[in-house]
Scaffold this motif. Structure first.
Motif, PDB file in Angstrom:
ATOM      1  N   PRO A 189       0.800  -1.234   0.000  1.00  0.00           N
ATOM      2  CA  PRO A 189       0.000   0.000   0.000  1.00  0.00           C
ATOM      3  C   PRO A 189       0.837   1.292   0.000  1.00  0.00           C
ATOM      4  CG  PRO A 189       0.150  -0.881   2.215  1.00  0.00           C
ATOM      5  CD  PRO A 189       0.952  -1.796   1.341  1.00  0.00           C
ATOM      6  N   LYS A 246       3.270   2.881  -1.737  1.00  0.00           N
ATOM      7  CA  LYS A 246       3.424   3.821  -2.853  1.00  0.00           C
ATOM      8  C   LYS A 246       2.116   4.552  -3.140  1.00  0.00           C
ATOM      9  CE  LYS A 246       7.373   2.272  -5.530  1.00  0.00           C
ATOM     10  NZ  LYS A 246       7.828   1.713  -6.811  1.00  0.00           N
ATOM     11  N   LEU A 247       0.989   3.817  -3.033  1.00  0.00           N
ATOM     12  CA  LEU A 247      -0.313   4.457  -3.293  1.00  0.00           C
ATOM     13  C   LEU A 247      -0.636   5.487  -2.215  1.00  0.00           C
ATOM     14  CD1 LEU A 247      -2.981   1.947  -4.633  1.00  0.00           C
ATOM     15  CD2 LEU A 247      -2.144   4.014  -5.696  1.00  0.00           C
ATOM     16  N   ILE A 248      -0.300   5.157  -0.964  1.00  0.00           N
ATOM     17  CA  ILE A 248      -0.539   6.110   0.133  1.00  0.00           C
ATOM     18  C   ILE A 248       0.327   7.352  -0.078  1.00  0.00           C
ATOM     19  CG2 ILE A 248      -0.256   6.484   2.635  1.00  0.00           C
ATOM     20  CD1 ILE A 248      -1.051   3.496   2.981  1.00  0.00           C
ATOM     21  N   LEU A 249       1.579   7.114  -0.475  1.00  0.00           N
ATOM     22  CA  LEU A 249       2.491   8.234  -0.740  1.00  0.00           C
ATOM     23  C   LEU A 249       1.963   9.095  -1.892  1.00  0.00           C
ATOM     24  CD1 LEU A 249       5.194   9.162   0.468  1.00  0.00           C
ATOM     25  CD2 LEU A 249       6.360   7.960  -1.380  1.00  0.00           C
ATOM     26  N   LEU A 250       1.401   8.425  -2.912  1.00  0.00           N
ATOM     27  CA  LEU A 250       0.824   9.156  -4.050  1.00  0.00           C
ATOM     28  C   LEU A 250      -0.304  10.080  -3.575  1.00  0.00           C
ATOM     29  CD1 LEU A 250       1.032   8.990  -7.310  1.00  0.00           C
ATOM     30  CD2 LEU A 250      -1.121   7.770  -7.130  1.00  0.00           C
ATOM     31  N   GLY A 251      -1.167   9.518  -2.700  1.00  0.00           N
ATOM     32  CA  GLY A 251      -2.271  10.301  -2.147  1.00  0.00           C
ATOM     33  C   GLY A 251      -1.772  11.475  -1.312  1.00  0.00           C
ATOM     34  N   PHE A 287       1.215  13.017  -1.627  1.00  0.00           N
ATOM     35  CA  PHE A 287       1.795  14.020  -2.547  1.00  0.00           C
ATOM     36  C   PHE A 287       0.682  14.862  -3.173  1.00  0.00           C
ATOM     37  CE2 PHE A 287       5.869  11.386  -3.587  1.00  0.00           C
ATOM     38  CZ  PHE A 287       6.446  11.831  -2.411  1.00  0.00           C
ATOM     39  N   PHE A 288      -0.379  14.178  -3.637  1.00  0.00           N
ATOM     40  CA  PHE A 288      -1.505  14.878  -4.272  1.00  0.00           C
ATOM     41  C   PHE A 288      -2.175  15.829  -3.272  1.00  0.00           C
ATOM     42  CE2 PHE A 288      -6.142  14.899  -4.944  1.00  0.00           C
ATOM     43  CZ  PHE A 288      -6.171  15.636  -6.119  1.00  0.00           C
ATOM     44  N   SER A 289      -2.369  15.341  -2.024  1.00  0.00           N
ATOM     45  CA  SER A 289      -3.035  16.163  -1.004  1.00  0.00           C
ATOM     46  C   SER A 289      -2.225  17.424  -0.713  1.00  0.00           C
ATOM     47  CB  SER A 289      -3.195  15.387   0.304  1.00  0.00           C
ATOM     48  OG  SER A 289      -3.847  14.184   0.060  1.00  0.00           O
ATOM     49  N   PHE A 290      -0.899  17.253  -0.538  1.00  0.00           N
ATOM     50  CA  PHE A 290      -0.062  18.414  -0.211  1.00  0.00           C
ATOM     51  C   PHE A 290       0.062  19.372  -1.392  1.00  0.00           C
ATOM     52  CE2 PHE A 290       1.109  16.003   3.565  1.00  0.00           C
ATOM     53  CZ  PHE A 290       1.010  17.024   4.505  1.00  0.00           C
ATOM     54  N   PHE A 297       5.463  19.163  -5.032  1.00  0.00           N
ATOM     55  CA  PHE A 297       4.629  17.984  -4.774  1.00  0.00           C
ATOM     56  C   PHE A 297       3.982  17.477  -6.063  1.00  0.00           C
ATOM     57  CE2 PHE A 297       4.873  19.212  -0.254  1.00  0.00           C
ATOM     58  CZ  PHE A 297       5.240  17.981   0.252  1.00  0.00           C
ATOM     59  N   TYR A 309       4.509  13.797  -7.414  1.00  0.00           N
ATOM     60  CA  TYR A 309       3.321  12.998  -7.769  1.00  0.00           C
ATOM     61  C   TYR A 309       3.503  12.401  -9.165  1.00  0.00           C
ATOM     62  CZ  TYR A 309      -1.455  12.287  -9.499  1.00  0.00           C
ATOM     63  OH  TYR A 309      -2.572  11.759 -10.079  1.00  0.00           O
ATOM     64  N   LEU A 352       6.284   9.668  -9.134  1.00  0.00           N
ATOM     65  CA  LEU A 352       5.848   8.436  -8.470  1.00  0.00           C
ATOM     66  C   LEU A 352       4.881   7.657  -9.365  1.00  0.00           C
ATOM     67  CD1 LEU A 352       6.026   6.735  -5.904  1.00  0.00           C
ATOM     68  CD2 LEU A 352       4.149   8.032  -4.949  1.00  0.00           C
ATOM     69  N   LEU A 387       4.398   3.250 -10.773  1.00  0.00           N
ATOM     70  CA  LEU A 387       3.294   2.451 -10.214  1.00  0.00           C
ATOM     71  C   LEU A 387       2.709   1.486 -11.240  1.00  0.00           C
ATOM     72  CD1 LEU A 387       1.250   4.963  -8.019  1.00  0.00           C
ATOM     73  CD2 LEU A 387       2.779   3.174  -7.263  1.00  0.00           C
ATOM     74  N   GLN A 399      -6.066   8.102  -4.396  1.00  0.00           N
ATOM     75  CA  GLN A 399      -5.544   9.481  -4.396  1.00  0.00           C
ATOM     76  C   GLN A 399      -6.579  10.453  -3.818  1.00  0.00           C
ATOM     77  OE1 GLN A 399      -4.237  10.698  -8.356  1.00  0.00           O
ATOM     78  NE2 GLN A 399      -5.296  12.641  -8.132  1.00  0.00           N
ATOM     79  N   ILE A 421      -7.584   9.552   0.017  1.00  0.00           N
ATOM     80  CA  ILE A 421      -6.584  10.006   1.002  1.00  0.00           C
ATOM     81  C   ILE A 421      -6.643  11.529   1.135  1.00  0.00           C
ATOM     82  CG2 ILE A 421      -4.074  10.182   1.426  1.00  0.00           C
ATOM     83  CD1 ILE A 421      -3.905   7.329   0.134  1.00  0.00           C
ATOM     84  N   ALA A 422      -6.946  12.200   0.012  1.00  0.00           N
ATOM     85  CA  ALA A 422      -6.967  13.675   0.030  1.00  0.00           C
ATOM     86  C   ALA A 422      -8.138  14.237   0.852  1.00  0.00           C
ATOM     87  CB  ALA A 422      -7.034  14.209  -1.391  1.00  0.00           C
TER      88      ALA A 422
END
Lengths: 143, 138
Positions: A65, A67-72, A74-77, B14, B18, B21, B25, B36, B39-40
């Motif tokens: 999980p 890399k996907l959590i990290l992707l989320g 990065f997108f959030s920040f 970021f 993104y 990364l 994947l 994505q 989580i956001a």
């Protein structure tokens, strides 16, 4: 231009309409509400799509999980800094600076993969300069 | 203003991370997009805040149409095709193609809001076009 570039062009055209639609939607609600509603609706639509047309097991990412959590994250920040900075500066220099991100990809490539291509550096910086002029960044700094 | 500049540079960083990364994947596009955005939602809610139920209730029908346009065109179309493009041509070329965005934004501003373009902006357009024509060399 080769067909393989088509997806990137369509994506850029879709993203290009962001400012206009965001401006229109903010006539009715604030930026944060629009953003959260947008994310909720997108997640729901994708969930229904996976449920109906794909396999729900696809959502099981328990084995890997991170890399996907990290992707989320990065997108959030990216989103959080984007909206936070937007409230603190004018739209034109803001947009002109935001399009520096292909240069940052270039930087990450050179650090992580030791790839330095002078043609890439020249074209990416030239494109950024074009964006800076096209968005009116130069005029906003000088006048 | 200085804090804003730092903020937008972090947003760009970021965005670059993104994109990089996404290059590595293997997950399906729909799965990546689902996580994505999922989580956001809590992160954006707790860090940006300022969301009231009254704001949601007061949105008019035309307001919902605009939000739906953002969902379908920007979030699903934009990010979906972006990931597809990163898979095909990589993060750097996809990022460079994104230079089309201001051209679209300005065209829409001219068409919808009746804004006009200066000579420097036209030169900027020409430079972006030159970059895009030469994208194979990147």
């Amino acid at each position: 231009m080769n067909m393989k570039y088509l997806w990137g062009i369509i994506s850029a055209i879709c993203f290009g309409s962001l400012t206009t639609f965001a401006k229109l939607s903010m006539l009715d609600s604030n930026a944060e509400t629009t953003l959260i509603l947008r994310f909720l609706l997108v997640s729901s639509i994708i969930f229904i799509f996976i449920l109906l047309f794909k396999d729900i097991k696809l959502l099981n990412i328990i084995k890997n999980p991170y890399k996907l959590i990290l992707l989320g994250i990065f997108f959030s920040f990216e989103t959080i800094f984007f909206w936070w900075a937007l409230g603190d500066m004018d739209i034109i220099p803001f947009l002109a600076l935001f399009w520096s991100y292909p240069m940052m990809i270039l930087l990450i490539n050179s650090v992580l993969e030791y790839k330095i291509n002078l043609k890439s550096i020249f074209l990416v910086i030239l494109g950024f300069f074009g964006v800076f002029l096209a968005t009116g960044g130069f005029e906003s700094l000088c006048f | 203003m200085l804090l804003g500049v730092v903020g937008v540079l972090f947003a760009a960083l970021f965005c670059a991370l993104y994109s990089k990364l996404n290059e590595s994947l293997d997950y399906e596009i729909s799965v990546r997009l689902f996580y994505q955005f999922m989580i956001a939602i809590p992160l954006v809610y707790f860090l940006l805040g300022n969301i009231q139920m009254a704001d949601i209730i007061s949105i008019t029908l035309i307001g919902w149409v605009h939000i739906l346009a953002l969902v379908l065109i920007v979030s699903l179309g934009g990010y979906g095709f972006n990931i597809l493009s990163i898979k095909k041509i990589g993060a750097l070329k996809t990022g460079t193609l994104d230079y089309i965005e201001p051209m679209v934004g300005i065209s829409l501003a001219i068409l919808i809001f009746g804004e006009s373009m200066s000579a420097l902006q036209v030169i900027g357009w020409a430079i972006i076009l030159f970059t895009l024509i030469n994208i194979k060399r990147i």
